[in-house]
Every structure is written in C-alpha cells, then in structure tokens.
Design a protein around this motif. Structure first.
Motif, PDB file in Angstrom:
ATOM      1  N   MET A   1      -1.334  86.128  11.901  1.00 12.82           N
ATOM      2  CA  MET A   1      -0.962  84.780  12.332  1.00 12.82           C
ATOM      3  C   MET A   1       0.457  84.522  11.877  1.00 12.82           C
ATOM      4  O   MET A   1       1.094  85.372  11.240  1.00 12.82           O
ATOM      5  N   VAL A   2       0.985  83.335  12.200  1.00 11.11           N
ATOM      6  CA  VAL A   2       2.383  83.016  11.904  1.00 11.11           C
ATOM      7  C   VAL A   2       2.479  81.629  11.281  1.00 11.11           C
ATOM      8  O   VAL A   2       1.833  80.688  11.737  1.00 11.11           O
ATOM      9  N   PHE A   3       3.270  81.532  10.209  1.00 12.37           N
ATOM     10  CA  PHE A   3       3.686  80.241   9.670  1.00 12.37           C
ATOM     11  C   PHE A   3       5.082  79.912  10.199  1.00 12.37           C
ATOM     12  O   PHE A   3       5.953  80.788  10.222  1.00 12.37           O
ATOM     13  N   ILE A   4       5.294  78.678  10.609  1.00 12.06           N
ATOM     14  CA  ILE A   4       6.641  78.187  10.893  1.00 12.06           C
ATOM     15  C   ILE A   4       6.997  77.166   9.827  1.00 12.06           C
ATOM     16  O   ILE A   4       6.282  76.165   9.657  1.00 12.06           O
ATOM     17  N   VAL A   5       8.061  77.444   9.078  1.00 10.50           N
ATOM     18  CA  VAL A   5       8.552  76.515   8.065  1.00 10.50           C
ATOM     19  C   VAL A   5       9.735  75.770   8.659  1.00 10.50           C
ATOM     20  O   VAL A   5      10.737  76.374   9.050  1.00 10.50           O
ATOM     21  N   GLU A   6       9.614  74.457   8.735  1.00 11.79           N
ATOM     22  CA  GLU A   6      10.650  73.632   9.334  1.00 11.79           C
ATOM     23  C   GLU A   6      11.894  73.590   8.444  1.00 11.79           C
ATOM     24  O   GLU A   6      11.825  73.852   7.244  1.00 11.79           O
ATOM     25  N   ASP A   7      13.048  73.280   9.049  1.00 10.84           N
ATOM     26  CA  ASP A   7      14.268  73.084   8.267  1.00 10.84           C
ATOM     27  C   ASP A   7      14.096  71.905   7.317  1.00 10.84           C
ATOM     28  O   ASP A   7      13.344  70.950   7.599  1.00 10.84           O
ATOM     29  N   GLY A   8      14.818  71.974   6.189  1.00  9.40           N
ATOM     30  CA  GLY A   8      14.857  70.851   5.272  1.00  9.40           C
ATOM     31  C   GLY A   8      16.066  69.972   5.564  1.00  9.40           C
ATOM     32  O   GLY A   8      16.461  69.790   6.720  1.00  9.40           O
ATOM     33  N   ASP A   9      16.681  69.447   4.513  1.00 10.81           N
ATOM     34  CA  ASP A   9      17.838  68.565   4.655  1.00 10.81           C
ATOM     35  C   ASP A   9      19.130  69.358   4.495  1.00 10.81           C
ATOM     36  O   ASP A   9      19.349  70.007   3.467  1.00 10.81           O
ATOM     37  N   GLY A  10      19.987  69.318   5.499  1.00  9.06           N
ATOM     38  CA  GLY A  10      21.309  69.927   5.391  1.00  9.06           C
ATOM     39  C   GLY A  10      21.297  71.413   5.633  1.00  9.06           C
ATOM     40  O   GLY A  10      20.251  72.063   5.742  1.00  9.06           O
ATOM     41  N   PRO A  11      22.497  72.008   5.701  1.00 11.36           N
ATOM     42  CA  PRO A  11      22.626  73.425   6.075  1.00 11.36           C
ATOM     43  C   PRO A  11      22.008  74.381   5.068  1.00 11.36           C
ATOM     44  O   PRO A  11      21.528  75.447   5.456  1.00 11.36           O
ATOM     45  N   ASN A  12      22.004  74.051   3.775  1.00 11.88           N
ATOM     46  CA  ASN A  12      21.464  74.971   2.777  1.00 11.88           C
ATOM     47  C   ASN A  12      19.944  75.079   2.820  1.00 11.88           C
ATOM     48  O   ASN A  12      19.359  75.946   2.160  1.00 11.88           O
ATOM     49  N   GLU A  13      19.311  74.172   3.552  1.00  9.01           N
ATOM     50  CA  GLU A  13      17.861  74.210   3.702  1.00  9.01           C
ATOM     51  C   GLU A  13      17.460  74.476   5.153  1.00  9.01           C
ATOM     52  O   GLU A  13      16.340  74.183   5.561  1.00  9.01           O
ATOM     53  N   SER A  14      18.387  75.043   5.910  1.00  5.28           N
ATOM     54  CA  SER A  14      18.150  75.274   7.336  1.00  5.28           C
ATOM     55  C   SER A  14      18.358  76.740   7.691  1.00  5.28           C
ATOM     56  O   SER A  14      19.167  77.445   7.072  1.00  5.28           O
ATOM     57  N   LEU A  15      17.625  77.183   8.695  1.00  8.94           N
ATOM     58  CA  LEU A  15      17.772  78.535   9.213  1.00  8.94           C
ATOM     59  C   LEU A  15      19.187  78.746   9.736  1.00  8.94           C
ATOM     60  O   LEU A  15      19.744  77.880  10.409  1.00  8.94           O
TER      61      LEU A  15
END
Length: 561
Positions: free
Chosen positions: A537-551
């Motif tokens: 199966m797959v987990f998708i982890v959403e982006d957080g706040d700002g570029p340092n917490e984003s894909l």
C-alpha cells in the motif's frame, strides 16, 4: 576532495569507485558521484551459465560509500532490454522522493537506452543499507551495499575494528528470474523456489556441483566489523560462523545496544552490523546461511557455506563445522529480535512518538481471486486489509504532485473492512478487492500501525518495509493483537529503530513513526513473491508549512512512462 578524507576512505575501502568534490562552505558534507551502468553479463554458477542484469558487470553490484550528511548523485544508465529502477533501501530521502526508486510509485521506469540521476542526501544516518532494483524481480541480481560512515571525527559508539568486511546474501536461480515470475503470474500459482543461496555471490559446495565458496581471511587477535546485508528475494536467513560469537551493534543503519550471540537472523531488506573477534589461534571455520520458514510454505532449503580462515593456517588443517538452527526455529528468531534495542544514548536518542494521531490496524493475508487464464480459473493474491494493490500505469508521486486525477484513490481502510478471528479459523470467502488505494497523513503527524498476520491459506512471517522513514518496533506477539492488553507492554523507551521489520507467523507487530517526510511512500512485504501478489500500500504525506517542509520539485530528467 580533501587529501585526508581521500586517504582515509582509500585505506578502508580500496575498491571505491566514487569521485568526491567539496560542497560550498555552508554545506555539511561532500558530493559523491557514481555511475551505474546496467548491463547484461554471462555468469556461471551451480555448473551452469546464464545472462543476468548487473550494475557495472558485477554480482553483487558495487558498494556505494559515503559519510553521514554527504549528498550522493548516481547516474543510472540502462543498457538492457528491461525497464529499470534503483531503490536506495532505507535511505530517508528527506523531501527527495523522486529518487526513492520504486517503479510506478515514485517514478516511471528508466527505459532501455535511457538514464536518470538519483540525487539524495544521507541525513542523520550512519551504518549499512542496501540498494536494489525495484521493478519485477530484477533485484535478484541488481543489488549491492550502501556503506554510510560517521561524520569526520565522529567515532563509532563501539571499539574501532581492525577492518570492515561487507557480506551480502542472495538467492540464485538457474532459470531466468523474469521467466520464473512470468510463469507464476500466468499460472496463478507460487513461483519456483531458488536453486541456492549465495554469500557475496558464491553458493559454496552443493550436491552435484563443487561450486566455490566465499572466503574471509582474518588475523588472530583482530576484530572485524561485518556489514551483513540480506539481498535475497524471498528467503529469511540464519547466519552463523562456527566457533565464534558475533556482537550486534547496528541494524538498518541505526545503532543498537551491543549484545553477543552465535547466530544472526536477517530478513530480505534488512542489514546488520556485527563485530567478529578473531579470538582463535588459527584454523578454518565454516560460515553458513540457511533459511527460516516456520510454516508449510516451500523454500530453498539448501545451506550456502563459506570459510573464515585465519592467516597462516596450513591447507591440511581440519575445518570446524557449523551447527545451524532448524528451518523452523521460531524460538531462536524471537530471541534474536527481542534482543534488539535502540542505543538511546545522549548522542543517539530514540525519539519514539509518545502520542498517536493516526492509529491503523492492518491485516496481512493471502487470498484467491478469479483468473480466467490461470490454472483452475483462480490465482493466488495477497492483500492488506483485504485490498490487493494494483500498480498504476503512471507513478503516484507525479499524480500527487501535479494533482492528476484517476491514478489512485485516498480511501485505503485504516481497519479491516470485515473483522474476523485473524489467526484462527479463516473465513470461507478468500477473495480480495483490488485497487490503487492510498492513506493520507498530515505533515509531522504521528502514526501507529499494528500489522496483523492472518491464517488465510497459510500463516507466514512477513518482513515489512516502509520507504522514506525509520520506525520504532514497539511491540510484537503471537496470535491476535489485543488492543486492551498488548499496548500495556509496548516498549516506548528503547525499541529497535529500523526500516524493515518482521510480522510473526500468525502474530502481530506494532510500529510507530513521525510523518516528517512529505511525499509518496511505499509500505510492502519484502518477500518479492508477496509484493507481486499485491501485499503493499502507499502513504501520502502532505506538505507542511513552507519550502523546508515541502516536497522538492521533480528533476528535469525524471523518466517518462
């Protein structure tokens, strides 16, 4: 490269293929460049020859060396007729999911004649990991070790060894493994088991073939760090050196409290670092790997052997034989796993989540689905919470990043749709549902997953790998998980930290992790036969706040489907 760094790395690893350059002053580590050319090579084993896919013509493939905080760039060039991807098993891939490697999960495959540069930083990790192909069964020959040394000037948390040796276990089929796979898929039946196991590519002497075995030369009075990798396709293994104990100091690139034992248990995808004290005056000693299987499933039951030979031992000296555990030695497997504890020191704390935002209960089972072209009109499948995962035709990470509709649904069930006595009498209906279903997690949320084995068709031990994260194995047991009693015995102080963990035959395992890595992350059984059947199966982890917490954005050379 600084001269001192180059001299030290060359002294420890003279076969190193890497070229390193200094990063800008603000950066922590070096950039290390590798080129992996995927080429066919004719190889002879078990007194028979066949062409296999290799990296740079080597089996096992080249070892990738780096230090904690280094950035690694690997240009993979596909010169074979198969589609290819490479997975850097256990590398956290913080915000760099485009370089994780599972086909149709984080990338489209590298097609014949094409290339792709994997680009990732080894953040907060040190020890041994592995790389392998992550498409069809190509990892049977496309695999190798990853050695991550501590930062410069940072010692090991154990006595420095005299030398380090990497030891990779594998499986070998006389037949083409891609043909083995296709025959299994077409028939709906289990695939043929392998013909031997290998130690650093050598099967050792076997019936009807005097194959060469791997030889490890040691000096009396010296201590060696063995970096042990199980790159087998379907077999969990015991490893033993006759007359010697091993001191385990790390698993899956996470330090452990040291403990001494005479036999190591290691599942596909797992790594173990252990100290070998060459404490004999001389002689030759058998090293052996043999399979573990405590249920009715057929495995390659041949033992592969090599030799640990002390320097100066005369050729006529007798070889000390190894007494290996029985194939169904469940009590030994449990004893070894229960001995693993995180170091949990001031420098290497065990940051176990003490509260849980997402609590999932996932059953792991086999099943039988209709198949008009298969034997008896049925095929064997596998499922998590009764969902057999269907691989999409484009990768899920791109669909997530670009918000492409129709590739997946975000409705993977967090609990079994129909509860039953999981390790008791199986339900009469063994059919599963099919779907490309994912489970979404908010950035930095905490997750507990109880993985429950079942008795449908045959209960079996499942080594389960989570991409993109280390997790803590906080509990395990036989039978059905009891949500009222079992959590009282969870270890939330110093549980083992790793990326691949076993779910016992007719039992359960509980893990916890923090979803601090945005992207798309695969969870699957690391027995390739079960992955093929849909145990994933797959987990998708959403982006957080700002570029340092984003894909990070996708690279320009990302392969196309």
């Amino acid at each position: 490269m600084r001269r001192s760094e180059g001299a030290e790395m060359e002294r420890w690893f003279p076969a190193m293929l890497v070229v390193a350059v200094m990063l800008p002053a603000a950066a922590e580590g070096l950039i290390r460049h590798y080129k992996f050319s995927v080429v066919m090579k004719n190889v002879t084993k078990l007194c028979a020859s066949k062409p296999i896919a290799t990296v740079n013509g080597k089996f096992p493939g080249p070892t990738l060396y780096a230090r904690e905080d280094d950035t690694v760039l690997v240009r993979v060039v596909n010169h074979v007729s198969y589609n290819v991807t490479i997975h850097w098993h256990g590398v956290r891939q913080l915000r760099t999911g485009w370089s994780d490697g599972p086909a149709f999960i984080t990338q489209c495959p590298i097609q014949p004649g094409q290339s792709y540069i994997y680009n990732f930083t080894l953040t907060g990790q040190r020890g041994t990991l592995l790389w392998h192909a992550h498409i069809t069964w190509l990892r049977s020959t496309l695999h190798g070790a990853i050695v991550i040394l501590p930062k410069r000037g940072v010692p090991y948390p154990f006595p420095k060894p005299y030398k380090e040796k990497t030891i990779i276990f594998g499986e070998w089929w006389k037949a083409d493994t891609e043909l083995v796979l296709s025959q299994s898929v077409q028939s709906g039946m289990p695939p043929n088991k392998s013909d031997s196991h290998t130690i650093n590519g050598y099967p050792g002497p076997l019936p009807n073939c005097s194959s060469q075995g791997y030889e490890l030369q040691v000096e009396s009075g010296k201590t060696y760090l063995l970096r042990i990798v199980n790159a087998a396709v379907n077999d969990e293994l015991f490893f033993k050196i006759a007359g010697h104990n091993l001191t385990v100091v790390e698993v899956d690139a996470s330090y452990t409290k040291p403990f001494s034992i005479d036999t190591i248990f290691i599942a596909p995808g797992q790594t173990t670092n252990a100290l070998l004290a060459a404490d004999k005056s001389g002689g030759s000693y058998i090293m052996a790997i043999s399979p573990f299987m405590d249920t009715v499933v057929a495995v390659d039951n041949l033992t592969a052997t090599g030799i640990v030979q002390y320097k100066g031992t005369i050729a006529s000296a007798p070889t000390v034989q190894a007494s290996i555990p029985a194939i169904n030695a469940t009590s030994f497997e449990f004893s070894f796993i229960n001995s693993l504890r995180s170091l949990n020191s001031k420098q290497y704390p065990a940051k176990v989540p003490l509260t849980v935002d997402h609590s999932l209960f996932i059953t792991m089972s086999a099943g039988v689905n209709p198949c008009s072209t298969c034997v008896n009109g049925k095929k064997l499948v596998a499922a998590l919470n009764n969902v057999s995962f269907v691989m999409p035709s484009t990768d899920i990470l791109e669909a997530h990043y670009y918000k492409i509709k129709g590739v997946y649904t975000d409705d993977f069930p967090g609990n079994p749709p129909t509860p039953f006595n999981y390790t008791g009498t199986p339900p009469s209906n063994m059919q599963t549902t099919n779907g490309t279903r994912v489970y979404k997690l908010a950035y930095n949320s905490t997750v507990q997953v109880v993985l429950q084995g079942t008795s449908i068709i045959a209960p079996e031990n499942h080594p389960t790998h989570l991409h993109g994260f280390n997790f803590f194995g906080i509990g395990k047991g036989l039978g059905n998980f009891d949500p009222n009693k079992d959590p009282k015995n969870f270890n939330l102080v110093d549980p083992v930290e790793r990326n691949t963990i076993g779910v016992p035959t007719a039992g359960w395992t509980a893990i916890r992790f923090r979803a601090d890595n945005p992207g798309v992350w695969f969870l699957h059984c690391h027995l390739e036969v079960h992955t093929t059947w849909g145990l994933k199966m797959v987990f998708i982890v959403e982006d957080g706040d700002g570029p340092n917490e984003s894909l990070l954005p996708p690279p320009a050379d990302l392969p196309k489907c």
